[in-house]
Design a protein around this motif. Structure first.
Motif, PDB file in Angstrom:
ATOM      1  N   GLY A  24     -32.741  42.611 -47.673  1.00  0.00           N
ATOM      2  CA  GLY A  24     -32.113  41.970 -48.837  1.00  0.00           C
ATOM      3  C   GLY A  24     -30.663  41.576 -48.592  1.00  0.00           C
ATOM      4  N   TYR A  25     -30.025  42.215 -47.605  1.00  0.00           N
ATOM      5  CA  TYR A  25     -28.653  41.811 -47.251  1.00  0.00           C
ATOM      6  C   TYR A  25     -28.681  40.477 -46.499  1.00  0.00           C
ATOM      7  CZ  TYR A  25     -25.818  45.851 -48.593  1.00  0.00           C
ATOM      8  OH  TYR A  25     -25.127  46.789 -49.308  1.00  0.00           O
ATOM      9  N   HIS A  26     -27.524  39.894 -46.286  1.00  0.00           N
ATOM     10  CA  HIS A  26     -27.422  38.626 -45.561  1.00  0.00           C
ATOM     11  C   HIS A  26     -26.564  38.810 -44.317  1.00  0.00           C
ATOM     12  CE1 HIS A  26     -28.684  37.420 -49.560  1.00  0.00           C
ATOM     13  NE2 HIS A  26     -29.127  36.296 -49.010  1.00  0.00           N
ATOM     14  N   ASN A  27     -27.001  38.184 -43.212  1.00  0.00           N
ATOM     15  CA  ASN A  27     -26.131  38.130 -42.033  1.00  0.00           C
ATOM     16  C   ASN A  27     -25.085  37.058 -42.275  1.00  0.00           C
ATOM     17  OD1 ASN A  27     -27.242  40.150 -40.279  1.00  0.00           O
ATOM     18  ND2 ASN A  27     -29.033  38.823 -40.044  1.00  0.00           N
ATOM     19  N   LEU A  28     -23.854  37.414 -41.998  1.00  0.00           N
ATOM     20  CA  LEU A  28     -22.717  36.542 -42.316  1.00  0.00           C
ATOM     21  C   LEU A  28     -21.909  36.278 -41.056  1.00  0.00           C
ATOM     22  CD1 LEU A  28     -21.495  38.492 -45.497  1.00  0.00           C
ATOM     23  CD2 LEU A  28     -23.043  36.541 -45.427  1.00  0.00           C
ATOM     24  N   ARG A  29     -21.032  35.286 -41.157  1.00  0.00           N
ATOM     25  CA  ARG A  29     -20.046  35.027 -40.110  1.00  0.00           C
ATOM     26  C   ARG A  29     -18.771  34.668 -40.858  1.00  0.00           C
ATOM     27  NH1 ARG A  29     -19.558  31.254 -35.218  1.00  0.00           N
ATOM     28  NH2 ARG A  29     -18.955  32.849 -33.709  1.00  0.00           N
ATOM     29  N   LEU A 134     -21.048  52.884 -47.485  1.00  0.00           N
ATOM     30  CA  LEU A 134     -20.320  52.706 -48.753  1.00  0.00           C
ATOM     31  C   LEU A 134     -20.280  51.238 -49.181  1.00  0.00           C
ATOM     32  CD1 LEU A 134     -17.350  55.084 -47.887  1.00  0.00           C
ATOM     33  CD2 LEU A 134     -19.167  55.550 -49.549  1.00  0.00           C
ATOM     34  N   GLY A 135     -20.460  50.325 -48.222  1.00  0.00           N
ATOM     35  CA  GLY A 135     -20.430  48.897 -48.554  1.00  0.00           C
ATOM     36  C   GLY A 135     -20.132  48.083 -47.310  1.00  0.00           C
ATOM     37  N   ALA A 136     -20.590  46.829 -47.325  1.00  0.00           N
ATOM     38  CA  ALA A 136     -20.528  45.992 -46.120  1.00  0.00           C
ATOM     39  C   ALA A 136     -19.098  45.651 -45.696  1.00  0.00           C
ATOM     40  CB  ALA A 136     -21.319  44.711 -46.356  1.00  0.00           C
ATOM     41  N   ASP A 137     -18.144  45.622 -46.654  1.00  0.00           N
ATOM     42  CA  ASP A 137     -16.758  45.261 -46.321  1.00  0.00           C
ATOM     43  C   ASP A 137     -15.900  46.483 -45.975  1.00  0.00           C
ATOM     44  OD1 ASP A 137     -16.986  42.528 -46.633  1.00  0.00           O
ATOM     45  OD2 ASP A 137     -16.264  42.516 -48.715  1.00  0.00           O
ATOM     46  N   GLY A 151     -22.900  40.220 -38.583  1.00  0.00           N
ATOM     47  CA  GLY A 151     -23.893  41.136 -39.133  1.00  0.00           C
ATOM     48  C   GLY A 151     -23.746  41.074 -40.641  1.00  0.00           C
ATOM     49  N   ILE A 152     -23.809  42.229 -41.332  1.00  0.00           N
ATOM     50  CA  ILE A 152     -23.565  42.166 -42.782  1.00  0.00           C
ATOM     51  C   ILE A 152     -22.063  42.282 -43.066  1.00  0.00           C
ATOM     52  CG2 ILE A 152     -25.865  43.027 -43.362  1.00  0.00           C
ATOM     53  CD1 ILE A 152     -24.499  45.697 -44.208  1.00  0.00           C
ATOM     54  N   GLY A 153     -21.283  42.354 -41.996  1.00  0.00           N
ATOM     55  CA  GLY A 153     -19.827  42.463 -42.137  1.00  0.00           C
ATOM     56  C   GLY A 153     -19.283  43.576 -41.261  1.00  0.00           C
ATOM     57  N   SER A 177     -20.149  38.766 -59.960  1.00  0.00           N
ATOM     58  CA  SER A 177     -20.941  39.840 -59.356  1.00  0.00           C
ATOM     59  C   SER A 177     -21.447  39.383 -57.986  1.00  0.00           C
ATOM     60  CB  SER A 177     -22.110  40.183 -60.278  1.00  0.00           C
ATOM     61  OG  SER A 177     -23.223  40.586 -59.513  1.00  0.00           O
ATOM     62  N   THR A 178     -21.082  40.139 -56.937  1.00  0.00           N
ATOM     63  CA  THR A 178     -21.461  39.762 -55.566  1.00  0.00           C
ATOM     64  C   THR A 178     -22.986  39.645 -55.401  1.00  0.00           C
ATOM     65  OG1 THR A 178     -19.447  40.739 -54.721  1.00  0.00           O
ATOM     66  CG2 THR A 178     -21.217  40.394 -53.125  1.00  0.00           C
ATOM     67  N   PRO A 179     -23.797  40.665 -55.830  1.00  0.00           N
ATOM     68  CA  PRO A 179     -25.248  40.517 -55.654  1.00  0.00           C
ATOM     69  C   PRO A 179     -25.778  39.275 -56.364  1.00  0.00           C
ATOM     70  CG  PRO A 179     -24.698  42.741 -56.415  1.00  0.00           C
ATOM     71  CD  PRO A 179     -23.420  41.959 -56.415  1.00  0.00           C
ATOM     72  N   ALA A 180     -25.234  38.938 -57.534  1.00  0.00           N
ATOM     73  CA  ALA A 180     -25.710  37.767 -58.286  1.00  0.00           C
ATOM     74  C   ALA A 180     -25.445  36.492 -57.488  1.00  0.00           C
ATOM     75  CB  ALA A 180     -25.016  37.695 -59.650  1.00  0.00           C
ATOM     76  N   VAL A 181     -24.288  36.406 -56.853  1.00  0.00           N
ATOM     77  CA  VAL A 181     -23.973  35.201 -56.070  1.00  0.00           C
ATOM     78  C   VAL A 181     -24.932  35.083 -54.881  1.00  0.00           C
ATOM     79  CG1 VAL A 181     -22.236  34.121 -54.566  1.00  0.00           C
ATOM     80  CG2 VAL A 181     -21.564  35.030 -56.790  1.00  0.00           C
ATOM     81  N   PHE A 182     -25.122  36.201 -54.152  1.00  0.00           N
ATOM     82  CA  PHE A 182     -26.014  36.145 -52.985  1.00  0.00           C
ATOM     83  C   PHE A 182     -27.437  35.786 -53.398  1.00  0.00           C
ATOM     84  CE2 PHE A 182     -22.662  38.337 -50.572  1.00  0.00           C
ATOM     85  CZ  PHE A 182     -22.772  37.670 -49.363  1.00  0.00           C
ATOM     86  N   SER A 183     -27.896  36.304 -54.549  1.00  0.00           N
ATOM     87  CA  SER A 183     -29.288  36.046 -54.948  1.00  0.00           C
ATOM     88  C   SER A 183     -29.478  34.601 -55.411  1.00  0.00           C
ATOM     89  CB  SER A 183     -29.706  37.018 -56.052  1.00  0.00           C
ATOM     90  OG  SER A 183     -29.031  36.673 -57.241  1.00  0.00           O
TER      91      SER A 183
HETATM   92  O1  C5P Z   1     -22.365  46.252 -49.439  1.00  0.00           O
HETATM   93  P1  C5P Z   1     -21.913  45.916 -50.816  1.00  0.00           P
HETATM   94  O2  C5P Z   1     -22.268  46.977 -51.812  1.00  0.00           O
HETATM   95  O3  C5P Z   1     -20.464  45.529 -50.911  1.00  0.00           O
HETATM   96  O4  C5P Z   1     -22.701  44.605 -51.223  1.00  0.00           O
HETATM   97  C1  C5P Z   1     -22.918  44.240 -52.556  1.00  0.00           C
HETATM   98  C2  C5P Z   1     -24.105  43.308 -52.615  1.00  0.00           C
HETATM   99  O5  C5P Z   1     -23.760  42.046 -52.027  1.00  0.00           O
HETATM  100  C3  C5P Z   1     -25.334  43.756 -51.880  1.00  0.00           C
HETATM  101  O6  C5P Z   1     -26.136  44.578 -52.693  1.00  0.00           O
HETATM  102  C4  C5P Z   1     -26.019  42.435 -51.573  1.00  0.00           C
HETATM  103  O7  C5P Z   1     -26.704  41.962 -52.714  1.00  0.00           O
HETATM  104  C5  C5P Z   1     -24.870  41.504 -51.333  1.00  0.00           C
HETATM  105  N1  C5P Z   1     -24.531  41.354 -49.909  1.00  0.00           N
HETATM  106  C6  C5P Z   1     -25.389  40.659 -49.072  1.00  0.00           C
HETATM  107  N2  C5P Z   1     -25.076  40.530 -47.749  1.00  0.00           N
HETATM  108  C7  C5P Z   1     -23.933  41.031 -47.248  1.00  0.00           C
HETATM  109  C8  C5P Z   1     -23.031  41.725 -48.093  1.00  0.00           C
HETATM  110  C9  C5P Z   1     -23.366  41.868 -49.422  1.00  0.00           C
HETATM  111  O8  C5P Z   1     -26.443  40.178 -49.511  1.00  0.00           O
HETATM  112  N3  C5P Z   1     -23.649  40.865 -45.965  1.00  0.00           N
END
Ligand code: C5P
Length: 289
Positions: A24-29, A134-137, A151-153, A177-183
């Motif tokens: 469900g996460y996204h690979n980013l650059r 704790l979170g991708a960032d 990767g995811i960050g 909301s970060t998840p809302a934007v990604f979805s």
């Molecule tokens: O890791 P973090 O809790 O900060 O991410 C919040 C949400 O942002 C994740 O649940 C996911 O929906 C989205 N996300 C993602 N891919 C990433 C980072 C965040 O899809 N690389």
């Protein structure tokens, strides 16, 4: 024992979404940069057991739902040290739900504080491993500075520092909301992508304008669909002679880079008259743990 540390905000100079992963996460650059806007975290050991947290931003949770408390729990779990009582004071200045990694940087600051307090001497790599759940960032926020994040960050490559400049941040009055934007990413709508390689070359050459004109965030069209104000703020920064402008993270904060102090001050005055969360900042270097 009592320690006080700053927790700096980050901006994205670029953000590209490579693909969606099975989890469900996204690979980013992304090209990330720390800026001179910070929360302040004060931690003191106490005789009474348990964590007691205070925060000047009344709407934020001060229990396990706050990433600072989650980070303390993670530190004690990872290290095997028996938790002691902690009195935690978080003074927030970084806007919340803004695309500035505010919560992530507070969590990273907590891990750095506890590493010093308990003299565990974890390396930056160990702290980053501790930080990822704790979170991708959060891994990036352990040291900050100018970095490529993939990767995811969590896959981080240090880059040449952003040349000295003025960085204008302007956050409209709503949060995102970060998840809302990604979805809500519409893959067919992604026409432009940032020239990440060009940004890296410009950083190596110390060429600010080369970085600034290549800044782009593929997530920007998503919150802009509901909030055209994001695009308007970006255009206003460019009208005020920003070298480039881009939305940070999942938004809605807009970033502008300036090489001219007067132009930066004018742009600050124009936007600050309308938006309370407007800040004129400088880039911050990587910090040692
Ligand atoms: O890791 P973090 O809790 O900060 O991410 C919040 C949400 O942002 C994740 O649940 C996911 O929906 C989205 N996300 C993602 N891919 C990433 C980072 C965040 O899809 N690389």
């Amino acid at each position: 024992m009592r320690l006080t540390v700053p927790a700096y905000a980050k901006i994205n100079l670029s953000l590209d979404v490579v693909n969606r992963r099975e989890d469900g996460y996204h690979n980013l650059r992304m090209v990330m940069q720390t800026v001179s806007l910070n929360d302040t975290l004060t931690v003191e050991t106490t005789d009474a057991p348990g964590f007691v947290m205070r925060c000047n931003a009344g709407h934020l949770p001060v229990d396990g739902k706050n990433l600072v408390i989650a980070a303390a729990n993670r530190f004690f779990e990872y290290s095997g040290i028996t938790p002691c009582g902690l009195s935690i004071d978080l003074e927030k200045r970084i806007p919340v739900a803004a695309g500035l990694a505010g919560g992530s940087t507070d969590a990273a600051a907590m891990l750095r504080v506890l590493n010093r307090m308990f003299k565990t001497n974890y390396t930056a790599d160990e702290l980053r491993a501790m930080a990822l759940p704790l979170g991708a960032d959060v891994p990036y926020c352990i040291e900050g500075g100018t970095s490529l994040a993939e990767g995811i960050g969590e896959i981080l490559t240090p880059l040449s520092s952003l040349p000295e400049c003025r960085i204008l941040l302007c956050k409209p009055a709503f949060g995102v909301s970060t998840p809302a934007v990604f979805s809500r990413i519409n893959w067919r709508e992604i026409v432009y992508r940032p020239d990440t390689a060009g940004i890296l070359t410009s950083l190596e050459k110390g060429h600010l304008a080369g970085v600034a004109r290549r800044m782009y965030n593929v997530l920007e069209p998503v919150p802009t669909r509901d909030h055209p104000e994001i695009g308007e703020i970006r255009r206003r920064m460019l009208d005020c002679d920003a070298l480039g402008s881009v939305m940070s993270g999942s938004g809605p904060t807009v970033v502008g880079l300036f090489d001219d102090e007067d132009a930066a001050q004018r742009a600050y005055s124009v936007l600050r008259a309308q938006y309370h969360d407007t800040f004129l900042l400088r880039p911050m270097p990587r910090q040692t743990v």
